[in-house]
Enzyme design. Structure first.
Site, PDB file in Angstrom:
ATOM      1  N   CYS A 348       0.821  -1.212   0.000  1.00 13.25           N
ATOM      2  CA  CYS A 348       0.000   0.000   0.000  1.00 13.25           C
ATOM      3  C   CYS A 348       0.851   1.257   0.000  1.00 13.25           C
ATOM      4  O   CYS A 348       1.946   1.284   0.569  1.00 13.25           O
ATOM      5  CB  CYS A 348      -0.923   0.022   1.218  1.00 13.25           C
ATOM      6  SG  CYS A 348      -2.065  -1.363   1.296  1.00 13.25           S
ATOM      7  N   CYS A 349       0.296   2.306  -0.593  1.00 12.38           N
ATOM      8  CA  CYS A 349       1.034   3.554  -0.722  1.00 12.38           C
ATOM      9  C   CYS A 349       0.835   4.434   0.497  1.00 12.38           C
ATOM     10  O   CYS A 349       0.232   5.514   0.411  1.00 12.38           O
ATOM     11  CB  CYS A 349       0.627   4.262  -2.006  1.00 12.38           C
ATOM     12  SG  CYS A 349       1.031   3.256  -3.435  1.00 12.38           S
ATOM     13  N   PHE A 350       1.283   3.956   1.647  1.00 17.50           N
ATOM     14  CA  PHE A 350       1.475   4.826   2.806  1.00 17.50           C
ATOM     15  C   PHE A 350       2.547   4.211   3.689  1.00 17.50           C
ATOM     16  O   PHE A 350       2.732   2.992   3.709  1.00 17.50           O
ATOM     17  CB  PHE A 350       0.167   5.133   3.548  1.00 17.50           C
ATOM     18  CG  PHE A 350      -0.416   3.998   4.335  1.00 17.50           C
ATOM     19  CD1 PHE A 350      -1.222   3.057   3.734  1.00 17.50           C
ATOM     20  CD2 PHE A 350      -0.176   3.896   5.698  1.00 17.50           C
ATOM     21  CE1 PHE A 350      -1.772   2.023   4.475  1.00 17.50           C
ATOM     22  CE2 PHE A 350      -0.728   2.858   6.442  1.00 17.50           C
ATOM     23  CZ  PHE A 350      -1.524   1.920   5.821  1.00 17.50           C
ATOM     24  N   TYR A 386      -8.049  -0.415  -0.060  1.00 21.24           N
ATOM     25  CA  TYR A 386      -7.011   0.620  -0.167  1.00 21.24           C
ATOM     26  C   TYR A 386      -6.258   0.331  -1.443  1.00 21.24           C
ATOM     27  O   TYR A 386      -5.947  -0.818  -1.750  1.00 21.24           O
ATOM     28  CB  TYR A 386      -6.065   0.551   1.051  1.00 21.24           C
ATOM     29  CG  TYR A 386      -5.272   1.811   1.272  1.00 21.24           C
ATOM     30  CD1 TYR A 386      -5.747   2.820   2.113  1.00 21.24           C
ATOM     31  CD2 TYR A 386      -4.055   2.015   0.619  1.00 21.24           C
ATOM     32  CE1 TYR A 386      -5.027   3.995   2.304  1.00 21.24           C
ATOM     33  CE2 TYR A 386      -3.333   3.184   0.815  1.00 21.24           C
ATOM     34  CZ  TYR A 386      -3.816   4.169   1.656  1.00 21.24           C
ATOM     35  OH  TYR A 386      -3.099   5.324   1.850  1.00 21.24           O
ATOM     36  N   ASN A 387      -5.983   1.357  -2.216  1.00 19.25           N
ATOM     37  CA  ASN A 387      -5.314   1.194  -3.511  1.00 19.25           C
ATOM     38  C   ASN A 387      -6.065   0.218  -4.424  1.00 19.25           C
ATOM     39  O   ASN A 387      -5.455  -0.404  -5.302  1.00 19.25           O
ATOM     40  CB  ASN A 387      -3.863   0.688  -3.346  1.00 19.25           C
ATOM     41  CG  ASN A 387      -2.899   1.743  -2.823  1.00 19.25           C
ATOM     42  OD1 ASN A 387      -2.042   1.441  -1.984  1.00 19.25           O
ATOM     43  ND2 ASN A 387      -3.013   2.970  -3.280  1.00 19.25           N
TER      44      ASN A 387
END
Ligand SMILES: *Cc1c(COP(=O)(O)O)cnc(C)c1O
Length: 423
Positions: A348-350, A386-387
């Site tokens: 995931c992009c965090f 998410y994403n």
């Protein structure tokens, strides 16, 4: 070789895991049956156990659990529908949402589904509705909050003084008001508390259940007969995520309850339980492939495909929900050499999307697999969008004629399903 290693190697041999794999889950259906047998064996016959469906609502998992003979605790119309479609008899289902709509309450009354009230407003609603269902056999309880305080994890501590759950009986005048409600409404024949969850010491949970029993005894004494026939002591037995060991066991919990609240064991009351995590967590694990590795600030980073979309609690509250990982080669051999400080990251992009942070494990390489243990509860059916990452496939494992059998029990979500869910 332990069972998870055997399953992983068999999955590689069957090409369920390959260089194309992102992440897959495994549920040990034999282990699940064994956990339920242990639960049933730990308590006498006046106990009626249910499984908290939110912990793992995969249909095959629920079917297995219903075959093992216990009931289901549900907290939404969706969970109720899942439980029924998995074969749970309506007489073994209990509905526990803190936000039941009028329609939810009507359904419970109409179909005689047991339920627990959360608050006084809901009590007044039911007092009106029940007139329309004079022949309803729904066993109705009131959830009390014994206000015993917090365990180590505030987000899962259900019995703090300001908890959103149940009727806070320690607040000024409330205990007396509660007794008054029971004397006024003879259809209140059960009483409920869910005193703990992960992080709560067992003695604290026993103390909350002791409060529940004391209130029930007082109500029955004031009534001059046994109006309350059922005590619902909830779930919340903590799980050991640090090693494979099951600790505490159901038998150990039963011993603590026997010492602290002996009345539960006399047969005077039917006792309901609602365990989720303690039944399912240790009977599931996940395998994810390492896509890339790198070094950052001296830390070895292994980027995998299992992140916050599956391991939501671990990603957001890593101190409360640490999880055990091991590395395997692409051929399925356990890695034991060259330990380095590692972050096992998700896709995931965090930045906090980490499954394990700063753990000393054998150095992971691209296409290795990471096994993530004890994920049978609150991960496989608690997907976080998410994403636009799809839900992962989950396989059910059992031993048939001495051989491991691995069957798909939830296929991976397709991209067209991802699109339709957002349309
Ligand atoms: C979540 C929940 C359970 C199960 O809790 P576990 O910690 O998984 O055992 C039982 N009863 C109620 C009312 C719940 O909300």
């Amino acid at each position: 070789m332990n069972r998870e290693h055997q399953i992983l190697q068999r999955a590689i041999r069957n090409r369920l895991l390959s260089s194309e794999t992102t992440a897959v889950g495994f549920m040990d259906l034999d282990g699940l049956a064994k956990s339920i047998d242990d639960l049933i064996a730990a308590f006498p016959d006046n106990f009626q156990h249910t499984f908290a469906v939110k912990a793992n609502s995969l249909r095959h998992v629920l079917m297995k659990i219903s075959h093992c003979g216990i009931g289901a605790e549900v907290a939404s119309p969706g969970e109720l529908t899942m439980a029924q479609s998995a074969g749970f008899d309506i007489s073994k289902i209990i509905f526990d949402s803190p936000a039941k709509t009028l329609d939810d309450l009507r359904q419970c009354l109409k179909h005689s589904i047991a339920f627990n009230l959360d608050n006084e407003q809901e009590l007044e609603r039911v007092a009106e509705l029940i007139e329309d269902y004079p022949s309803s056999e729904a066993v109705i309880g009131f959830r009390i909050n014994p206000q015993i305080g917090s365990g180590a994890i505030s987000s899962t501590s259900t019995a703090t003084s300001t908890s959103k759950f149940g009727y806070p009986i320690g607040d000024e005048g409330n205990r007396e008001r509660l007794i008054g409600y029971y004397l006024k409404y003879p259809w209140l024949t059960s009483i409920h508390t869910h005193a703990g969850s992960q992080g709560c010491p067992l003695e604290l949970m026993a103390q909350g259940i002791g409060e529940l029993v004391a209130v029930a005894e007082e109500i029955n004494a004031r009534k001059g007969e046994q109006q309350i026939i059922r005590l619902d002591i909830g779930g919340g037995l903590p799980v050991n995520f640090a090693s494979p060991e099951v600790k505490p066991t159901f038998a150990e919990y039963a011993d603590i309850l026997r010492r602290n609240v002996p009345l539960l064991f006399t047969g005077k009351y039917t006792v309901k339980t609602e365990f989720g995590r303690a039944i399912a967590a240790k009977n599931g694990f996940m395998a994810t492939r390492v896509e890339y590795t790198k070094l950052a600030g001296g830390r070895h980073i292994a980027t995998t495909h299992a992140g916050a979309q599956i391991m939501t609690r671990t990603a957001f509250l890593p101190a409360a929900w640490p999880i055990r990982v091991e590395g395997f080669t692409p051929e399925g051999a356990l890695k034991t050499e060259e330990k380095v400080q590692t972050d096992v990251a998700g896709p995931c992009c965090f930045a906090a999307d980490l499954v394990a942070k700063d753990v000393l494990i054998p150095k992971l390489e691209p296409n290795d697999y990471v096994a993530i243990y004890d994920t049978g509860a609150y991960y496989f059916s608690n997907h976080f969008d998410y994403n636009s990452l799809p839900r992962i496939a989950v396989y059910g494992v059992s031993t048939k004629s001495g051989e491991l059998s691995i069957e798909l029990i939830r296929r991976a979500e397709t991209l067209s399903e991802v699109v339709s869910n957002m349309s």
